[in-house]
Design a protein around this motif. Structure first.
Motif, PDB file in Angstrom:
ATOM      1  N   LEU A   1     -11.362   7.826 -49.766  1.00  0.00           N
ATOM      2  CA  LEU A   1     -11.280   9.149 -49.148  1.00  0.00           C
ATOM      3  C   LEU A   1      -9.931   9.331 -48.466  1.00  0.00           C
ATOM      4  CD1 LEU A   1     -13.256  11.658 -48.288  1.00  0.00           C
ATOM      5  CD2 LEU A   1     -13.187  10.523 -46.070  1.00  0.00           C
ATOM      6  N   GLY A   2      -9.513   8.337 -47.674  1.00  0.00           N
ATOM      7  CA  GLY A   2      -8.284   8.445 -46.903  1.00  0.00           C
ATOM      8  C   GLY A   2      -7.022   8.339 -47.730  1.00  0.00           C
ATOM      9  N   SER A   3      -7.003   7.429 -48.705  1.00  0.00           N
ATOM     10  CA  SER A   3      -5.800   7.268 -49.526  1.00  0.00           C
ATOM     11  C   SER A   3      -5.516   8.536 -50.321  1.00  0.00           C
ATOM     12  CB  SER A   3      -5.965   6.069 -50.466  1.00  0.00           C
ATOM     13  OG  SER A   3      -7.071   6.253 -51.339  1.00  0.00           O
ATOM     14  N   ALA A   4      -6.565   9.161 -50.861  1.00  0.00           N
ATOM     15  CA  ALA A   4      -6.374  10.413 -51.598  1.00  0.00           C
ATOM     16  C   ALA A   4      -5.898  11.517 -50.667  1.00  0.00           C
ATOM     17  CB  ALA A   4      -7.686  10.821 -52.272  1.00  0.00           C
ATOM     18  N   ALA A   5      -6.416  11.540 -49.440  1.00  0.00           N
ATOM     19  CA  ALA A   5      -5.984  12.555 -48.472  1.00  0.00           C
ATOM     20  C   ALA A   5      -4.498  12.412 -48.164  1.00  0.00           C
ATOM     21  CB  ALA A   5      -6.813  12.433 -47.192  1.00  0.00           C
ATOM     22  N   TYR A   6      -4.030  11.198 -47.960  1.00  0.00           N
ATOM     23  CA  TYR A   6      -2.617  10.967 -47.653  1.00  0.00           C
ATOM     24  C   TYR A   6      -1.715  11.353 -48.824  1.00  0.00           C
ATOM     25  CZ  TYR A   6      -3.125   8.609 -43.138  1.00  0.00           C
ATOM     26  OH  TYR A   6      -3.367   8.324 -41.815  1.00  0.00           O
ATOM     27  N   ILE A   7      -2.112  10.935 -50.025  1.00  0.00           N
ATOM     28  CA  ILE A   7      -1.275  11.221 -51.192  1.00  0.00           C
ATOM     29  C   ILE A   7      -1.214  12.717 -51.454  1.00  0.00           C
ATOM     30  CG2 ILE A   7      -1.076  10.936 -53.691  1.00  0.00           C
ATOM     31  CD1 ILE A   7      -0.217   8.502 -52.044  1.00  0.00           C
ATOM     32  N   THR A   8      -2.345  13.389 -51.363  1.00  0.00           N
ATOM     33  CA  THR A   8      -2.362  14.843 -51.567  1.00  0.00           C
ATOM     34  C   THR A   8      -1.520  15.549 -50.518  1.00  0.00           C
ATOM     35  OG1 THR A   8      -4.548  14.764 -52.579  1.00  0.00           O
ATOM     36  CG2 THR A   8      -3.841  16.885 -51.675  1.00  0.00           C
ATOM     37  N   ALA A   9      -1.698  15.171 -49.266  1.00  0.00           N
ATOM     38  CA  ALA A   9      -0.942  15.805 -48.183  1.00  0.00           C
ATOM     39  C   ALA A   9       0.563  15.575 -48.349  1.00  0.00           C
ATOM     40  CB  ALA A   9      -1.410  15.270 -46.836  1.00  0.00           C
ATOM     41  N   TYR A  10       0.940  14.362 -48.719  1.00  0.00           N
ATOM     42  CA  TYR A  10       2.369  14.040 -48.848  1.00  0.00           C
ATOM     43  C   TYR A  10       3.000  14.758 -50.033  1.00  0.00           C
ATOM     44  CZ  TYR A  10       6.675  11.363 -49.203  1.00  0.00           C
ATOM     45  OH  TYR A  10       8.002  10.994 -49.268  1.00  0.00           O
ATOM     46  N   THR A  11       2.326  14.738 -51.179  1.00  0.00           N
ATOM     47  CA  THR A  11       2.911  15.359 -52.369  1.00  0.00           C
ATOM     48  C   THR A  11       3.006  16.879 -52.232  1.00  0.00           C
ATOM     49  OG1 THR A  11       0.714  15.373 -53.404  1.00  0.00           O
ATOM     50  CG2 THR A  11       2.171  13.519 -53.926  1.00  0.00           C
ATOM     51  N   VAL A  12       2.012  17.466 -51.572  1.00  0.00           N
ATOM     52  CA  VAL A  12       2.029  18.921 -51.401  1.00  0.00           C
ATOM     53  C   VAL A  12       3.079  19.333 -50.373  1.00  0.00           C
ATOM     54  CG1 VAL A  12       0.687  20.885 -50.562  1.00  0.00           C
ATOM     55  CG2 VAL A  12      -0.348  19.269 -52.152  1.00  0.00           C
ATOM     56  N   LYS A  13       3.180  18.574 -49.284  1.00  0.00           N
ATOM     57  CA  LYS A  13       4.105  18.954 -48.218  1.00  0.00           C
ATOM     58  C   LYS A  13       5.541  18.538 -48.507  1.00  0.00           C
ATOM     59  CE  LYS A  13       4.919  18.582 -43.246  1.00  0.00           C
ATOM     60  NZ  LYS A  13       4.434  18.052 -41.937  1.00  0.00           N
ATOM     61  N   SER A  14       5.749  17.297 -48.924  1.00  0.00           N
ATOM     62  CA  SER A  14       7.113  16.773 -49.097  1.00  0.00           C
ATOM     63  C   SER A  14       7.693  17.079 -50.468  1.00  0.00           C
ATOM     64  CB  SER A  14       7.124  15.258 -48.857  1.00  0.00           C
ATOM     65  OG  SER A  14       6.699  14.955 -47.541  1.00  0.00           O
ATOM     66  N   TRP A  15       6.883  17.064 -51.498  1.00  0.00           N
ATOM     67  CA  TRP A  15       7.381  17.303 -52.853  1.00  0.00           C
ATOM     68  C   TRP A  15       7.178  18.741 -53.294  1.00  0.00           C
ATOM     69  CZ3 TRP A  15       5.259  12.440 -55.883  1.00  0.00           C
ATOM     70  CH2 TRP A  15       5.876  11.292 -55.349  1.00  0.00           C
ATOM     71  N   GLY A  16       6.394  19.489 -52.554  1.00  0.00           N
ATOM     72  CA  GLY A  16       6.168  20.891 -52.904  1.00  0.00           C
ATOM     73  C   GLY A  16       5.312  21.102 -54.137  1.00  0.00           C
ATOM     74  N   LEU A  17       4.438  20.143 -54.448  1.00  0.00           N
ATOM     75  CA  LEU A  17       3.582  20.293 -55.621  1.00  0.00           C
ATOM     76  C   LEU A  17       2.505  21.346 -55.372  1.00  0.00           C
ATOM     77  CD1 LEU A  17       3.008  16.597 -56.772  1.00  0.00           C
ATOM     78  CD2 LEU A  17       4.647  18.262 -57.651  1.00  0.00           C
ATOM     79  N   PRO A  18       2.024  22.009 -56.417  1.00  0.00           N
ATOM     80  CA  PRO A  18       0.899  22.948 -56.266  1.00  0.00           C
ATOM     81  C   PRO A  18      -0.332  22.205 -55.761  1.00  0.00           C
ATOM     82  CG  PRO A  18       1.971  23.235 -58.389  1.00  0.00           C
ATOM     83  CD  PRO A  18       2.543  21.988 -57.798  1.00  0.00           C
ATOM     84  N   PRO A  19      -1.236  22.892 -55.086  1.00  0.00           N
ATOM     85  CA  PRO A  19      -2.397  22.208 -54.497  1.00  0.00           C
ATOM     86  C   PRO A  19      -3.256  21.475 -55.527  1.00  0.00           C
ATOM     87  CG  PRO A  19      -2.666  24.606 -54.458  1.00  0.00           C
ATOM     88  CD  PRO A  19      -1.250  24.340 -54.812  1.00  0.00           C
ATOM     89  N   LEU A  20      -3.450  22.066 -56.704  1.00  0.00           N
ATOM     90  CA  LEU A  20      -4.299  21.437 -57.705  1.00  0.00           C
ATOM     91  C   LEU A  20      -3.677  20.140 -58.213  1.00  0.00           C
ATOM     92  CD1 LEU A  20      -7.009  21.976 -58.991  1.00  0.00           C
ATOM     93  CD2 LEU A  20      -5.845  23.115 -60.878  1.00  0.00           C
ATOM     94  N   ILE A  21      -2.340  20.131 -58.407  1.00  0.00           N
ATOM     95  CA  ILE A  21      -1.660  18.905 -58.840  1.00  0.00           C
ATOM     96  C   ILE A  21      -1.729  17.854 -57.748  1.00  0.00           C
ATOM     97  CG2 ILE A  21       0.516  17.937 -59.641  1.00  0.00           C
ATOM     98  CD1 ILE A  21      -0.814  19.840 -61.600  1.00  0.00           C
ATOM     99  N   GLY A  22      -1.584  18.271 -56.490  1.00  0.00           N
ATOM    100  CA  GLY A  22      -1.701  17.334 -55.379  1.00  0.00           C
ATOM    101  C   GLY A  22      -3.081  16.704 -55.304  1.00  0.00           C
TER     102      GLY A  22
END
Length: 335
Positions: A73-94
């Protein structure tokens, strides 16, 4: 014999009907919930309901007790949050990135843990999850104790603004329904029947030629991926990924959700998650006493509802269906 077979078929038909009615009622409630309940509260309940369903797939249908599911649960939350915020990925890709990360970690954890059984399996998962917690505390990209804050929700397919509460709510509901459908299909597939056989009698499953460890590993990876899906969506809902998601307490919460709702039932984890999230929300004014109240309610549920709330309701309805089936069956004795 024919009457007995007819009664069994009627009971199965009755169980199917009651299950469909309950599922339809919950779906209708979910569709209208944001109009009379706080949408963020319901979204949190949906995320943790998916998390509990993913965990129930492992403990309820394979018989594997994991103490480290918060790691996925937590690892996916961190990766999604980081990729969406820092890399600017769309939410679905994150979300997909977070889910893939959780599945990958689950593959490693599962490969190491399924070699053990019982309490040893549980302790291995706990130790591995604590390693993920240590990484979350020490790694720079996680933000340490502050976590990753102000995570943008973005736009779905570049069109739907997820910052709008209703748009975000129905997006979360759609994700939950997809995850729930995957779990339901898995349970009622030949793969799911093998998992139940392993749970009931593993040596017999081995004697029948099934590669038990492979089935366990696949179930573990699927459970981890769906738990990661819940964590990824939860990070977008609250626009935050923090240490709370990877903490051992979260693994304990999901166990409570499954046990309260009904271990090995389809809808039990959903009900258990809704109850636990509701208690955390509405009992917040009691401060530290929330834990004591939750513990008391859990003990009462265990004593009064040994099969969980949904499991106990199903057990209470089953004799009535059996009696009605028996009364409807023709009398086999000669007239």
């Amino acid at each position: 014999m024919a009457a007995g077979a007819g009664g069994a078929a009627a009971r199965r038909q009755g169980g199917w009907l009651w299950g469909r009615i309950a599922a339809l009622a919950l779906l209708l409630f979910a569709l209208v919930a944001p109009f009379f309940l706080y949408p963020v509260f319901v979204m949190r309940a949906l995320c943790f309901a998916l998390f509990a369903c993913a965990y129930n797939l492992l403990i309820g249908y394979v018989g594997l007790v994991s103490f480290g599911h918060a790691a996925f649960l937590g690892s996916a939350a961190y990766i999604t949050a980081y990729t969406v915020k820092s890399w600017g990925l769309p939410p679905l890709i994150g979300i997909l990135a977070g889910m893939a990360t959780a599945a990958s970690i689950g593959a490693v954890f599962g490969w190491l843990a399924i070699r053990r059984q019982g309490i040893y399996f549980a302790m291995v998962t706990l130790a591995l999850a604590q390693m993920i917690y240590f990484v979350a505390v020490q790694a720079k990209f996680t933000g340490g104790e502050d976590g990753i804050q102000a995570v943008p929700r973005g736009r779905l397919f570049g069109l739907v603004d997820l910052n709008h509460p209703l748009a975000m709510y129905y997006f979360v509901l759609a994700i939950f329904l997809i995850g729930f459908a995957i779990i339901y299909r898995t349970i009622h597939s030949p793969f799911g029947q093998v998992l139940k056989a392993i749970r009931e009698n593993e040596p017999r499953a081995v004697s029948l030629g099934y590669r038990v460890e492979r089935y366990k590993l696949l179930a573990f990876i699927l459970s981890a991926a769906l738990a990661g899906l819940a964590g990824a969506v939860n990070a977008l809902v609250f626009q935050l990924a923090s240490l709370t998601e990877v903490n051992f307490g979260t693994s304990g919460d999901v166990i409570l959700m499954v046990l309260i709702g009904g271990l090995g039932t389809v809808l039990g984890p959903v009900v258990g998650a809704a109850i636990l999230v509701a208690m955390e929300n509405f009992l917040a004014p009691f401060g530290a006493w929330v834990t004591v109240i939750e513990g008391t309610i859990f003990v009462v549920c265990v004593l009064l509802f040994r099969r969980g709330i949904v499991g106990e309701l199903g057990h209470l309805l089953r004799p009535r269906r059996a009696v009605s089936s028996a009364s409807a069956a023709p009398d086999p004795s000669p007239g």
